[in-house]
Design an enzyme around this catalytic site. Structure first.
Site, PDB file in Angstrom:
ATOM      1  CG  ASP A  21     104.519  46.446  33.022  1.00 58.72           C
ATOM      2  OD1 ASP A  21     105.424  45.989  33.732  1.00 58.72           O
ATOM      3  OD2 ASP A  21     103.405  45.902  32.898  1.00 58.72           O
ATOM      4  CB  VAL A  22     107.952  43.367  30.545  1.00 70.48           C
ATOM      5  CG1 VAL A  22     108.056  42.074  29.730  1.00 70.48           C
ATOM      6  CG2 VAL A  22     109.085  44.319  30.169  1.00 70.48           C
ATOM      7  CG  ASP A  23     105.610  40.234  33.639  1.00 71.44           C
ATOM      8  OD1 ASP A  23     106.174  39.707  32.669  1.00 71.44           O
ATOM      9  OD2 ASP A  23     106.047  40.161  34.802  1.00 71.44           O
ATOM     10  CG  MET A  53      99.754  43.051  39.081  1.00 67.75           C
ATOM     11  SD  MET A  53     101.276  43.985  38.813  1.00 67.75           S
ATOM     12  CE  MET A  53     100.761  45.097  37.541  1.00 67.75           C
ATOM     13  N   GLY A  54      97.044  45.160  42.237  1.00 67.60           N
ATOM     14  CA  GLY A  54      95.951  46.006  42.712  1.00 67.60           C
ATOM     15  C   GLY A  54      96.407  47.020  43.742  1.00 67.60           C
ATOM     16  N   GLY A 111     108.957  44.744  36.885  1.00 68.68           N
ATOM     17  CA  GLY A 111     109.097  44.115  38.192  1.00 68.68           C
ATOM     18  C   GLY A 111     109.319  42.618  38.049  1.00 68.68           C
ATOM     19  N   GLY A 112     109.359  42.140  36.797  1.00 67.72           N
ATOM     20  CA  GLY A 112     109.624  40.731  36.509  1.00 67.72           C
ATOM     21  C   GLY A 112     111.116  40.442  36.509  1.00 67.72           C
ATOM     22  CE  LYS A 159     107.214  48.281  36.701  1.00 69.80           C
ATOM     23  NZ  LYS A 159     106.001  47.721  36.103  1.00 69.80           N
ATOM     24  CG  ASP A 180      99.518  45.492  33.280  1.00 69.96           C
ATOM     25  OD1 ASP A 180      99.015  44.798  34.183  1.00 69.96           O
ATOM     26  OD2 ASP A 180     100.738  45.485  33.041  1.00 69.96           O
ATOM     27  CB  THR A 183     104.335  49.023  39.824  1.00 71.16           C
ATOM     28  OG1 THR A 183     104.186  48.191  38.677  1.00 71.16           O
ATOM     29  CG2 THR A 183     104.074  48.213  41.085  1.00 71.16           C
TER      30      THR A 183
END
EC number: 3.1.3.3
Length: 227
Positions: A21-23, A53-54, A111-112, A159, A180, A183
């Site tokens: 993941d990136v962000d 995110m939750g 997702g960014g 993803k 983190d 997703t």
């Protein structure tokens, strides 16, 4: 079924590919929150990111609503990348270099936004065709025109769809997902294993549900030394 700690470590050591993941994982910040702050609507969007995110709303709904608040122009996005480039998380450069040295393929699944993620990929020597992220759309005037809803990363479960596609396309047997958020966790399966990352932000619902949770990339580098 979630793998045990020892199984996850073993799968990581013999992975054919590692997907990040990136962000808040590869970079310290959430790209969409930084874009919102830059466009003057930070607080409203940060709250919605937290909900997304939750796992309390679908990813596509959260993305659509956040972008409809931000309505960034092409010029604003370019200026953000120039004036406030994404900050790499400590240790990620060394980890990606080590994975590349071992001939383990590295992918960024986010997702960014592709325009920001490509900048990150270039810094880490990750080929741009190993980047899967959302594409912003602009009118010819440069004004915001929405996002490409056909991208798998635009929705919940996206993803996992990318990982299934990678396994099919490259014939990977063992693919590990590191991230983190909710997703990232839901991408396993089809990922062989999931490693939770809490070096920038700890999301309790992710930490509780994964067998291996790390707070620094140094822990993963140390595990690679056992190969």
């Amino acid at each position: 079924m979630m793998t045990t700690l020892s199984q996850t470590k073993e799968l990581f050591r013999r992975a054919d590919a590692v997907c990040f993941d990136v962000d808040s994982t590869v970079i310290k910040e959430e790209g969409i929150d930084e874009l919102a702050k830059f466009c003057g609507v930070g607080d409203a969007v940060t709250e919605m990111t937290r909900k997304a995110m939750g796992g309390s709303m679908t990813f596509k709904t959260a993305l659509t609503e956040r972008l409809s608040i931000i309505r960034c122009s092409r010029e604003q996005v370019n200026k953000l990348i120039t004036d406030h480039p994404p900050q790499l998380t400590p240790g990620i450069r060394e980890l990606v270099d080590r994975l590349h040295q071992r001939n383990i393929k590295v992918f960024l699944i986010s997702g960014g936004f592709r325009c920001i993620v490509e900048h990150v990929a270039t810094q880490l020597n990750i080929p741009l065709h190993h980047v899967y992220a959302n594409r912003l759309k602009f009118y010819f005037t440069g004004e915001y025109a929405g996002f490409d809803e056909s991208q798998p990363t635009a929705e919940s479960g996206g993803k996992g769809k990318v990982i299934s596609m990678l396994k099919e396309q490259y014939g990977f047997k063992t693919v590990v997902m590191i991230g983190d958020g909710a997703t990232d966790l839901e991408a396993c399966p089809p990922a062989s294993a999931f490693i939770g990352f809490g070096g920038n932000v700890v999301r309790p619902q992710v930490k509780e549900r994964c067998s291996w949770y790390v707070t620094s990339f140094g822990e993963l580098l140390k595990e690679m030394e056992k190969i």
